[in-house]
Write a protein that holds these residues in place. Structure first.
Motif, mmCIF file in Angstrom:
data_model
loop_
_atom_site.group_PDB
_atom_site.id
_atom_site.type_symbol
_atom_site.label_atom_id
_atom_site.label_comp_id
_atom_site.label_asym_id
_atom_site.label_seq_id
_atom_site.Cartn_x
_atom_site.Cartn_y
_atom_site.Cartn_z
ATOM 1 N N GLN A 25 0.633 -1.139 -0.055
ATOM 2 C CA GLN A 25 -0.107 0.161 -0.197
ATOM 3 C C GLN A 25 0.801 1.206 0.030
ATOM 4 O O GLN A 25 1.820 1.279 0.451
ATOM 5 C CB GLN A 25 -0.878 -0.111 1.176
ATOM 6 C CG GLN A 25 -2.044 -1.056 0.932
ATOM 7 C CD GLN A 25 -2.717 -1.337 2.560
ATOM 8 O OE1 GLN A 25 -3.118 -0.290 3.040
ATOM 9 N NE2 GLN A 25 -2.513 -2.475 3.118
ATOM 10 N N ALA A 83 -6.987 3.741 -5.768
ATOM 11 C CA ALA A 83 -7.035 4.324 -4.511
ATOM 12 C C ALA A 83 -7.626 3.437 -3.215
ATOM 13 O O ALA A 83 -7.345 3.395 -2.065
ATOM 14 C CB ALA A 83 -7.803 5.465 -4.519
ATOM 15 N N ARG A 84 -8.663 2.546 -3.522
ATOM 16 C CA ARG A 84 -9.358 1.710 -2.854
ATOM 17 C C ARG A 84 -8.439 0.650 -2.210
ATOM 18 O O ARG A 84 -8.875 0.283 -1.406
ATOM 19 C CB ARG A 84 -10.658 1.181 -3.572
ATOM 20 C CG ARG A 84 -11.823 0.756 -2.790
ATOM 21 C CD ARG A 84 -12.794 0.424 -3.571
ATOM 22 N NE ARG A 84 -12.835 -0.418 -4.641
ATOM 23 C CZ ARG A 84 -13.194 -0.126 -6.034
ATOM 24 N NH1 ARG A 84 -13.996 0.940 -6.211
ATOM 25 N NH2 ARG A 84 -12.810 -1.063 -6.777
ATOM 26 N N LEU A 85 -7.575 0.404 -2.948
ATOM 27 C CA LEU A 85 -6.694 -0.589 -2.456
ATOM 28 C C LEU A 85 -5.309 0.016 -1.712
ATOM 29 O O LEU A 85 -4.284 -0.584 -1.321
ATOM 30 C CB LEU A 85 -5.923 -1.504 -3.554
ATOM 31 C CG LEU A 85 -7.056 -2.562 -4.156
ATOM 32 C CD1 LEU A 85 -6.330 -3.285 -5.242
ATOM 33 C CD2 LEU A 85 -7.825 -3.302 -2.959
ATOM 34 N N GLY A 86 -5.339 1.244 -1.580
ATOM 35 C CA GLY A 86 -4.363 2.152 -0.813
ATOM 36 C C GLY A 86 -3.336 2.517 -1.821
ATOM 37 O O GLY A 86 -2.158 2.822 -1.143
ATOM 38 N N ARG A 97 -1.382 4.950 -4.798
ATOM 39 C CA ARG A 97 -1.755 6.297 -5.206
ATOM 40 C C ARG A 97 -1.550 5.883 -6.907
ATOM 41 O O ARG A 97 -1.265 4.722 -7.144
ATOM 42 C CB ARG A 97 -0.214 7.014 -5.343
ATOM 43 C CG ARG A 97 0.339 7.160 -3.815
ATOM 44 C CD ARG A 97 -0.861 8.100 -3.120
ATOM 45 N NE ARG A 97 -0.326 8.446 -1.763
ATOM 46 C CZ ARG A 97 0.426 9.665 -1.374
ATOM 47 N NH1 ARG A 97 0.650 10.543 -2.259
ATOM 48 N NH2 ARG A 97 0.770 9.612 -0.113
ATOM 49 N N VAL A 151 -9.666 12.462 -10.259
ATOM 50 C CA VAL A 151 -9.629 11.408 -9.013
ATOM 51 C C VAL A 151 -8.297 11.106 -8.861
ATOM 52 O O VAL A 151 -7.930 10.308 -8.178
ATOM 53 C CB VAL A 151 -10.328 10.456 -9.219
ATOM 54 C CG1 VAL A 151 -12.085 10.730 -9.042
ATOM 55 C CG2 VAL A 151 -10.262 9.754 -10.482
ATOM 56 N N ALA A 152 -7.257 11.439 -9.798
ATOM 57 C CA ALA A 152 -6.050 10.707 -9.923
ATOM 58 C C ALA A 152 -5.107 11.321 -8.728
ATOM 59 O O ALA A 152 -5.428 12.645 -8.497
ATOM 60 C CB ALA A 152 -5.256 10.743 -11.256
ATOM 61 N N ASP A 153 -4.281 10.866 -8.218
ATOM 62 C CA ASP A 153 -3.322 11.453 -7.222
ATOM 63 C C ASP A 153 -2.650 12.510 -7.995
ATOM 64 O O ASP A 153 -2.140 13.394 -7.463
ATOM 65 C CB ASP A 153 -2.438 10.299 -6.462
ATOM 66 C CG ASP A 153 -1.719 11.016 -5.252
ATOM 67 O OD1 ASP A 153 -2.226 11.796 -4.417
ATOM 68 O OD2 ASP A 153 -0.412 10.812 -5.406
ATOM 69 N N ARG A 180 -12.572 11.346 1.749
ATOM 70 C CA ARG A 180 -11.966 10.758 0.666
ATOM 71 C C ARG A 180 -13.024 9.720 0.044
ATOM 72 O O ARG A 180 -13.246 9.784 -1.262
ATOM 73 C CB ARG A 180 -10.842 9.526 1.230
ATOM 74 C CG ARG A 180 -10.263 8.576 0.276
ATOM 75 C CD ARG A 180 -9.485 7.672 0.959
ATOM 76 N NE ARG A 180 -8.918 6.674 0.393
ATOM 77 C CZ ARG A 180 -7.563 6.717 -0.063
ATOM 78 N NH1 ARG A 180 -6.821 7.573 -0.440
ATOM 79 N NH2 ARG A 180 -7.320 5.413 -0.871
ATOM 80 N N ALA A 206 -6.830 13.368 -0.270
ATOM 81 C CA ALA A 206 -6.209 14.249 -1.328
ATOM 82 C C ALA A 206 -5.896 13.349 -2.455
ATOM 83 O O ALA A 206 -5.535 13.658 -3.415
ATOM 84 C CB ALA A 206 -4.785 14.734 -0.631
ATOM 85 N N HIS A 207 -5.484 12.082 -2.367
ATOM 86 C CA HIS A 207 -5.334 10.998 -3.488
ATOM 87 C C HIS A 207 -6.426 10.983 -4.313
ATOM 88 O O HIS A 207 -6.244 10.433 -5.453
ATOM 89 C CB HIS A 207 -5.198 9.735 -2.772
ATOM 90 C CG HIS A 207 -4.197 9.645 -1.527
ATOM 91 N ND1 HIS A 207 -3.884 8.566 -0.690
ATOM 92 C CD2 HIS A 207 -3.286 10.439 -1.114
ATOM 93 C CE1 HIS A 207 -3.054 9.047 0.166
ATOM 94 N NE2 HIS A 207 -2.659 9.794 0.003
ATOM 95 N N HIS A 263 -11.550 -1.862 1.218
ATOM 96 C CA HIS A 263 -11.551 -0.432 1.171
ATOM 97 C C HIS A 263 -10.401 0.301 2.018
ATOM 98 O O HIS A 263 -10.668 0.342 3.111
ATOM 99 C CB HIS A 263 -13.010 0.473 1.418
ATOM 100 C CG HIS A 263 -14.004 -0.274 0.671
ATOM 101 N ND1 HIS A 263 -14.656 0.384 -0.464
ATOM 102 C CD2 HIS A 263 -14.881 -1.533 0.658
ATOM 103 C CE1 HIS A 263 -15.407 -0.250 -1.161
ATOM 104 N NE2 HIS A 263 -15.723 -1.399 -0.084
ATOM 105 N N LEU A 264 -9.334 0.487 1.557
ATOM 106 C CA LEU A 264 -8.315 1.006 2.072
ATOM 107 C C LEU A 264 -8.060 2.635 2.051
ATOM 108 O O LEU A 264 -8.636 3.119 1.143
ATOM 109 C CB LEU A 264 -6.874 0.362 1.831
ATOM 110 C CG LEU A 264 -7.177 -1.144 2.089
ATOM 111 C CD1 LEU A 264 -5.968 -1.794 1.354
ATOM 112 C CD2 LEU A 264 -7.256 -1.718 3.696
ATOM 113 N N GLY A 320 -5.398 4.615 2.556
ATOM 114 C CA GLY A 320 -4.164 5.124 1.859
ATOM 115 C C GLY A 320 -3.339 5.956 3.164
ATOM 116 O O GLY A 320 -2.460 6.832 2.686
#
Lengths: 355, 355
Positions: free
Chosen positions: A7, A28-31, A33, A48-50, B21, B46-47, B334-335, B337
């Motif tokens: 992550q 993101a949902r998996l932690g 970026r 939505v992108a980092d 988020r 922020a991600h 659902h992580l 980050g």
């Protein structure tokens, strides 16, 4: 490099359209970026992108900086220039791999590959001249469809031939590009299998969906598809054979024609696929997360479906129906944040949950 | 201002934690931009947010610029300084409204409000001195629990009193802050209703979930909860009464104790709520999208549940189990980050779909 990405790692995504957007959310949902590389300004994924790099595929410095900032590279579309891929691949793993891209970037390479695996495809012939086309028509017959071998999607770069008399006009449509003539297939319906293969070689397939097109663009995908148990098993075996042959890592869309003689492969896409959007509301792990899991070296989700779903694309002015769709029961909207609703432009989709 | 916000509008979100988020992602799914205001650097939101302002709530210029850039303001937590709210409200609508915030920021105001509606709550008394506490214990009895009236969450700012002898130590824990003594309630289990009210006054509730806490922090929420049909109807009516009384717009979490004498309101939270995370994998419109729909003036989703779900929070080192959970069947991760897994810190959650 087969250790699962931790992550906080960064997934590089080539292409900032709606597929890149939904891949970013899944990452993101998996932690993770996400860092999106996209030539166009303000692409849907940017919301939505980092991180987003706005640069062209000929910009070696931008590509190098992008590659340096990510842990793995994937893509939302298959027509990435070879030179860019060379540069990126020298720095970081690209998943799915180059072979999958090479095969799917060229309709003839794709059909040669598929028939080489013993899979059935529509009759086809390479067309580089009007003479080629006439000879091909002689062998394959009309009606048939002429397509450029590269860069075609959603009905662009295609010409239908009702009879051999249409040859000249159809050939002119190609504008001198290498083309392939495909015979029409007597199919009852089209289905697609969204299949995934992990870094460890495990394969997981979603239930096949049944596709309906309008004006050459996917209109709806319905799960479950009308398929016998044997056809369902066949569809999954075909997809698995393709993934294994390519040593594939990621999600692939495999479009199949259902014919009285069995399943024919229409085309493959080495990426998440519009006909897999229904998984967002029918599965614990949707196709976007499945793809991220695969390219990150994580275990695949099981692909189990827990609801019947009909996905409908919202194309161009269809987006004007959003207020009405928002009031429907059991309807999950997914809008792409595109400002301008041009004809033929995919603006969003709705997954209607049926049970 | 009751016209639905058009796609492309910007939702301002106060707070960049995991709730902000997931609100950002939901906003994007409806074609909105999100702009998160958060004092801490690199917050989870922020991600995925379109835009982030890193500034404190005392920074009037940053608040004004934030308000100018958004179309509506909402929040992920209820303890927003009053001066900041005054400034923001002068520029853009804040939803849910100030009254909901005022009531839920103060445990005594909340209980007074709820009892004023004829709803049942645990016996309570304001405690501003050790004498107050002794008098309250006389009336309410022990065991009981002493809580600061403001800023408490997840078991912080609380002291349990087994007997009246614990009074002095418990009072010291409050550090001089205004407090409330709550009598223990003989309840069999806790449930919560995630309820929403739209700009048009329509109310939609999700099926109540059953909550289990560990160390004062939510551990699991299970739907369906163990409730009779009458209790289920009661739970929804209680939530609707609260929302209507506050002229509320948005999602609210209403925690209820199930007792032999009926349902008691434990507390309300004027925001999306941890006990509503299961809706991400059980409903066409989850609580985050429902909240965005409400504050944007869109029609509410119906709240219909199409799967049984058990949500489990991943707290602190629980996140080390992610590789194993990723391999489970029907488990949706659902992580958030977050880089560092401190004890008690919510790192993510998993929704296990049961059928």
């Amino acid at each position: 490099m087969t250790t699962p990405l931790p992550q906080g790692a960064t997934i590089g995504i080539l292409g900032g359209g709606q597929l890149g957007r939904m891949l970013s959310v899944a990452a993101a949902r998996l932690g993770f970026r996400s860092h999106v590389f996209e030539p166009a300004a303000n692409p849907p994924a940017a919301h939505v992108a980092d991180r987003v790099t706005t640069a062209g595929y000929e910009d070696a410095a931008a590509l190098a900086a992008f590659a340096a900032s990510v842990d793995v590279i994937t893509y939302e579309f298959e027509n990435i220039p070879t030179a860019a891929l060379d540069l990126l691949e020298a720095a970081k793993p690209i998943r799915p791999n180059r072979r999958a891209l090479a095969v799917s970037q060229d309709r003839i390479a794709e059909k040669d590959f598929l028939t080489g695996l013993g899979l059935n495809v529509a009759p086809y012939a390479a067309v580089n001249s009007l003479d080629d086309l006439r000879a091909a028509l002689e062998r394959i017959g009309a009606p048939a469809i002429l397509k450029t071998t590269r860069l075609g999607y959603d009905g662009k770069g295609q010409a239908r031939l009702r009879t051999a008399d249409d040859a000249e006009a159809a050939f002119a449509t190609m504008g001198g590009a290498a083309a392939v003539l495909e015979g029409f297939v007597n199919f009852s319906h089209e289905v697609s299998v969204i299949a995934a293969r992990g870094l460890d070689g495990a394969v997981a397939c979603y239930d096949p969906g049944e596709n309906v097109h309008r004006d050459g663009i996917l209109h709806t995908t319905t799960v479950p598809a009308r398929l016998s148990a044997a056809q369902r098993a066949d569809a999954v075996l075909i997809a698995a054979r393709i993934l294994n042959a390519l040593d594939y890592v990621g999600v692939m869309g495999v479009e199949l024609f259902v014919t009285p003689q069995g399943l024919l492969v229409n085309e493959i896409a080495p990426r998440v696929h519009n006909s897999g959007h229904w998984t967002q509301n029918g599965c614990a792990v949707d196709q976007f997360e499945q793809h991220i899991r695969a390219v990150a070296g994580w275990p695949l989700g099981d692909g189990n479906r827990y609801a019947d779903v009909v996905m409908e694309n919202l194309i161009g002015d269809d987006v004007l129906r959003v207020p009405q769709i928002a009031g429907e029961r059991n309807a999950a909207l997914h809008l792409y944040g595109k400002a301008e609703a041009r004809p033929g432009r995919k603006m969003g989709h709705v997954n209607r949950i049926k049970g």
